[in-house]
Write a protein that holds these residues in place. Sequence first.
Motif, PDB file in Angstrom:
ATOM      1  N   PHE A 139      24.371  51.162  69.564  1.00  0.00           N
ATOM      2  CA  PHE A 139      24.483  52.105  70.676  1.00  0.00           C
ATOM      3  C   PHE A 139      23.262  53.017  70.675  1.00  0.00           C
ATOM      4  CE2 PHE A 139      28.441  52.135  68.056  1.00  0.00           C
ATOM      5  CZ  PHE A 139      29.162  51.176  68.757  1.00  0.00           C
ATOM      6  N   ALA A 140      23.011  53.620  71.809  1.00  0.00           N
ATOM      7  CA  ALA A 140      22.003  54.675  71.889  1.00  0.00           C
ATOM      8  C   ALA A 140      22.435  55.688  72.938  1.00  0.00           C
ATOM      9  CB  ALA A 140      20.632  54.099  72.243  1.00  0.00           C
ATOM     10  N   PHE A 141      22.047  56.936  72.701  1.00  0.00           N
ATOM     11  CA  PHE A 141      22.210  57.943  73.742  1.00  0.00           C
ATOM     12  C   PHE A 141      20.957  58.801  73.789  1.00  0.00           C
ATOM     13  CE2 PHE A 141      24.012  60.151  70.021  1.00  0.00           C
ATOM     14  CZ  PHE A 141      23.462  61.434  70.121  1.00  0.00           C
ATOM     15  N   ALA A 186      10.741  69.674  64.492  1.00  0.00           N
ATOM     16  CA  ALA A 186      11.086  69.859  65.898  1.00  0.00           C
ATOM     17  C   ALA A 186      10.100  70.786  66.595  1.00  0.00           C
ATOM     18  CB  ALA A 186      12.507  70.404  66.021  1.00  0.00           C
ATOM     19  N   GLU A 187       9.616  71.787  65.887  1.00  0.00           N
ATOM     20  CA  GLU A 187       8.654  72.717  66.492  1.00  0.00           C
ATOM     21  C   GLU A 187       7.385  71.981  66.927  1.00  0.00           C
ATOM     22  OE1 GLU A 187       6.278  76.879  65.378  1.00  0.00           O
ATOM     23  OE2 GLU A 187       7.788  76.065  64.013  1.00  0.00           O
ATOM     24  N   ILE A 188       6.904  71.094  66.083  1.00  0.00           N
ATOM     25  CA  ILE A 188       5.700  70.321  66.416  1.00  0.00           C
ATOM     26  C   ILE A 188       5.991  69.331  67.529  1.00  0.00           C
ATOM     27  CG2 ILE A 188       3.972  68.715  65.498  1.00  0.00           C
ATOM     28  CD1 ILE A 188       4.633  69.926  62.699  1.00  0.00           C
ATOM     29  N   ILE A 189       7.124  68.671  67.439  1.00  0.00           N
ATOM     30  CA  ILE A 189       7.499  67.666  68.441  1.00  0.00           C
ATOM     31  C   ILE A 189       7.615  68.293  69.820  1.00  0.00           C
ATOM     32  CG2 ILE A 189       9.377  66.142  69.172  1.00  0.00           C
ATOM     33  CD1 ILE A 189       9.900  65.794  66.048  1.00  0.00           C
ATOM     34  N   ARG A 190       8.238  69.472  69.898  1.00  0.00           N
ATOM     35  CA  ARG A 190       8.357  70.154  71.192  1.00  0.00           C
ATOM     36  C   ARG A 190       6.982  70.545  71.713  1.00  0.00           C
ATOM     37  NH1 ARG A 190      12.731  72.769  68.519  1.00  0.00           N
ATOM     38  NH2 ARG A 190      11.336  74.524  68.073  1.00  0.00           N
ATOM     39  N   ASP A 191       6.147  71.079  70.834  1.00  0.00           N
ATOM     40  CA  ASP A 191       4.822  71.546  71.241  1.00  0.00           C
ATOM     41  C   ASP A 191       3.964  70.398  71.765  1.00  0.00           C
ATOM     42  OD1 ASP A 191       2.674  73.620  71.300  1.00  0.00           O
ATOM     43  OD2 ASP A 191       1.759  72.308  69.780  1.00  0.00           O
ATOM     44  N   ARG A 192       4.054  69.229  71.130  1.00  0.00           N
ATOM     45  CA  ARG A 192       3.236  68.068  71.528  1.00  0.00           C
ATOM     46  C   ARG A 192       3.939  67.166  72.538  1.00  0.00           C
ATOM     47  NH1 ARG A 192      -1.205  67.549  68.092  1.00  0.00           N
ATOM     48  NH2 ARG A 192      -1.474  69.559  67.058  1.00  0.00           N
ATOM     49  N   GLU A 193       5.162  67.525  72.909  1.00  0.00           N
ATOM     50  CA  GLU A 193       5.946  66.780  73.894  1.00  0.00           C
ATOM     51  C   GLU A 193       6.080  65.301  73.506  1.00  0.00           C
ATOM     52  OE1 GLU A 193       4.282  67.529  77.758  1.00  0.00           O
ATOM     53  OE2 GLU A 193       5.251  69.493  77.890  1.00  0.00           O
ATOM     54  N   LEU A 194       6.410  65.064  72.255  1.00  0.00           N
ATOM     55  CA  LEU A 194       6.617  63.702  71.769  1.00  0.00           C
ATOM     56  C   LEU A 194       8.040  63.238  72.087  1.00  0.00           C
ATOM     57  CD1 LEU A 194       5.015  63.947  68.195  1.00  0.00           C
ATOM     58  CD2 LEU A 194       3.906  63.357  70.364  1.00  0.00           C
ATOM     59  N   ILE A 195       8.201  61.936  72.204  1.00  0.00           N
ATOM     60  CA  ILE A 195       9.517  61.332  72.313  1.00  0.00           C
ATOM     61  C   ILE A 195       9.931  60.895  70.905  1.00  0.00           C
ATOM     62  CG2 ILE A 195      10.868  59.409  73.254  1.00  0.00           C
ATOM     63  CD1 ILE A 195       8.770  59.343  75.558  1.00  0.00           C
ATOM     64  N   VAL A 196      11.140  61.255  70.501  1.00  0.00           N
ATOM     65  CA  VAL A 196      11.647  60.863  69.185  1.00  0.00           C
ATOM     66  C   VAL A 196      12.675  59.764  69.350  1.00  0.00           C
ATOM     67  CG1 VAL A 196      12.882  61.599  67.110  1.00  0.00           C
ATOM     68  CG2 VAL A 196      11.259  63.148  68.212  1.00  0.00           C
ATOM     69  N   LEU A 197      12.502  58.680  68.585  1.00  0.00           N
ATOM     70  CA  LEU A 197      13.536  57.666  68.445  1.00  0.00           C
ATOM     71  C   LEU A 197      14.147  57.876  67.072  1.00  0.00           C
ATOM     72  CD1 LEU A 197      11.718  54.523  69.920  1.00  0.00           C
ATOM     73  CD2 LEU A 197      12.986  56.331  71.105  1.00  0.00           C
ATOM     74  N   SER A 198      15.364  58.388  67.034  1.00  0.00           N
ATOM     75  CA  SER A 198      16.008  58.780  65.784  1.00  0.00           C
ATOM     76  C   SER A 198      16.998  57.703  65.356  1.00  0.00           C
ATOM     77  CB  SER A 198      16.733  60.121  65.945  1.00  0.00           C
ATOM     78  OG  SER A 198      17.273  60.565  64.727  1.00  0.00           O
ATOM     79  N   ASP A 199      16.596  56.916  64.354  1.00  0.00           N
ATOM     80  CA  ASP A 199      17.422  55.828  63.838  1.00  0.00           C
ATOM     81  C   ASP A 199      18.395  56.403  62.817  1.00  0.00           C
ATOM     82  OD1 ASP A 199      18.518  53.627  62.600  1.00  0.00           O
ATOM     83  OD2 ASP A 199      16.626  52.575  62.291  1.00  0.00           O
ATOM     84  N   GLU A 200      19.676  56.448  63.183  1.00  0.00           N
ATOM     85  CA  GLU A 200      20.697  57.102  62.364  1.00  0.00           C
ATOM     86  C   GLU A 200      21.806  56.125  61.955  1.00  0.00           C
ATOM     87  OE1 GLU A 200      21.930  60.511  64.655  1.00  0.00           O
ATOM     88  OE2 GLU A 200      19.873  61.309  64.786  1.00  0.00           O
ATOM     89  N   VAL A 201      21.428  54.868  61.711  1.00  0.00           N
ATOM     90  CA  VAL A 201      22.451  53.853  61.459  1.00  0.00           C
ATOM     91  C   VAL A 201      23.155  54.026  60.116  1.00  0.00           C
ATOM     92  CG1 VAL A 201      21.278  52.202  62.956  1.00  0.00           C
ATOM     93  CG2 VAL A 201      20.838  52.143  60.493  1.00  0.00           C
ATOM     94  N   TYR A 202      22.604  54.846  59.222  1.00  0.00           N
ATOM     95  CA  TYR A 202      23.251  55.099  57.921  1.00  0.00           C
ATOM     96  C   TYR A 202      23.886  56.493  57.870  1.00  0.00           C
ATOM     97  CZ  TYR A 202      20.674  50.985  56.289  1.00  0.00           C
ATOM     98  OH  TYR A 202      20.177  49.715  56.129  1.00  0.00           O
ATOM     99  N   VAL A 237      18.815  58.751  70.354  1.00  0.00           N
ATOM    100  CA  VAL A 237      19.495  58.531  69.075  1.00  0.00           C
ATOM    101  C   VAL A 237      20.044  57.106  69.026  1.00  0.00           C
ATOM    102  CG1 VAL A 237      21.434  59.219  67.615  1.00  0.00           C
ATOM    103  CG2 VAL A 237      20.064  60.961  68.787  1.00  0.00           C
ATOM    104  N   ILE A 238      19.809  56.432  67.904  1.00  0.00           N
ATOM    105  CA  ILE A 238      20.252  55.051  67.711  1.00  0.00           C
ATOM    106  C   ILE A 238      21.342  55.006  66.641  1.00  0.00           C
ATOM    107  CG2 ILE A 238      19.558  52.740  66.957  1.00  0.00           C
ATOM    108  CD1 ILE A 238      16.704  53.502  67.961  1.00  0.00           C
ATOM    109  N   LYS A 239      22.449  54.351  66.966  1.00  0.00           N
ATOM    110  CA  LYS A 239      23.561  54.153  66.039  1.00  0.00           C
ATOM    111  C   LYS A 239      23.889  52.658  65.983  1.00  0.00           C
ATOM    112  CE  LYS A 239      24.618  58.742  65.874  1.00  0.00           C
ATOM    113  NZ  LYS A 239      24.681  59.600  64.665  1.00  0.00           N
ATOM    114  N   SER A 240      24.736  52.271  65.041  1.00  0.00           N
ATOM    115  CA  SER A 240      25.066  50.859  64.908  1.00  0.00           C
ATOM    116  C   SER A 240      26.407  50.677  64.224  1.00  0.00           C
ATOM    117  CB  SER A 240      23.981  50.148  64.099  1.00  0.00           C
ATOM    118  OG  SER A 240      24.338  48.819  63.813  1.00  0.00           O
ATOM    119  N   CYS A 241      27.072  49.573  64.567  1.00  0.00           N
ATOM    120  CA  CYS A 241      28.303  49.187  63.870  1.00  0.00           C
ATOM    121  C   CYS A 241      28.010  48.468  62.564  1.00  0.00           C
ATOM    122  CB  CYS A 241      29.131  48.245  64.755  1.00  0.00           C
ATOM    123  SG  CYS A 241      29.879  49.037  66.171  1.00  0.00           S
ATOM    124  N   SER A 242      26.805  47.955  62.398  1.00  0.00           N
ATOM    125  CA  SER A 242      26.511  47.015  61.317  1.00  0.00           C
ATOM    126  C   SER A 242      26.845  47.566  59.947  1.00  0.00           C
ATOM    127  CB  SER A 242      25.045  46.596  61.382  1.00  0.00           C
ATOM    128  OG  SER A 242      24.791  45.859  62.555  1.00  0.00           O
TER     129      SER A 242
END
Length: 393
Positions: free
Chosen positions: A251-253, A194-210, A234-239
């Motif tokens: 779903f995503a939020f 997170a420290e690097i991501i904030r510093d470089r202003e990256l967008i994170v797509l966090s796949d959390e389906v499991y 954040v990505i979630k799923s019913c599958s």
Amino acid sequence: MSSDQSRMENKICSRIKALKFSVIREMSQRAAQMSDCISLGIGEPDFDTPQEVIQKAMQDVQNGFTHYAPAQGDPELLQTLSGKFSAETGMDIPVSNIVVTPGGMGALSAALQAVLEPGDEVLIPEPYFPAYKAHVIMAGGQVVPVPTTFDTGFTLRAEDLKRAVSPRTKVLILNSPNNPSGNVLDGQTLDELAEIIRDRELIVLSDEVYDRMVFDGRFESIVTRPGMAEQTLVIKSCSKTFAMTGWRVGFAFGPGWLMPQVIKVVNYATTCVNTPGQRAALAALTMDQEPFTAMSRSFQGRVELLWNRLQSMPGIRCHRPAGSFYLFPDISSLNTDSTAFALSLLEKEGVLVIPGSAFGQSGEGCVRIAGTVGEERLEEAMHRLQRYVANMA
């Protein structure tokens, strides 16, 4: 092919023409033609959707839920998701920041289309779910694989991320619990990333389906790290969670500056997710969760069975998965070509596993095993694998 057909084929988008079907599809089709093949290849729960979910969804269908839903999602489902995501993260996740999509991949695709300009780089830690690469390419981005190693448990480390970031990097895709390795990112690792991501202003797509299948420790999301809520979708799923792969509901939020654009893409791409599927998702979310908890416990038992059996096989190394229903053993001392190993195992013993090379170069020398059949069949599959390994000596 005729000259006319050839000329017309040249009109197909070069990005799409360059895509290849995954070896997973090819090997699964081959296994389907075999008798008494044990498939440990497909990443799909063998459990059926609970009857309570089906009955409630069908009752809603009979009561008129057969029309278009709003593009963002069924209002009652969105309200339920808002309460669920807010409780899980300890953050306020308003309805306006949530979208319902056709599976988790629908959310990933919409997010990439919403943020990528041609040539933007997307970092994907290896080993990775093959569809990630395809979706980045279709959205016009450039895939930048981030190597990891078996010796670190395929954990993305801060130094790995630092080396991969360039001035053109816009997005990082994270998948924890991971498909195919079963790795789960711990709190310290998330803090360092997170420290690097904030510093470089990256967008994170966090796949959390499991996220409901964590067996060692507890699940933590990068979105909960300081400052990361404004940079994470954040990505979630019913599958996998609810054994609802065929219903195609995810779903995503994410942050308020991004989600209206993602909803816009969903609106034009799909109009809406099928209404009966959304009502089924609502039923699954609001019913007694014990059937789903029991399903997760069953997967944990299967993973443990597989891991214990693999420990006794010479030439195979395997980390105990912390989550998901996958194992990713290293078979490189037996065969450095994971595709050749998997094909030979399929032909000689009738057991389907997926070559690690399908998940990026870091996966070469490994194979993915999915614990998605009952324990009796898993025992038989391990007996066949052990025989195969013994015959290689």
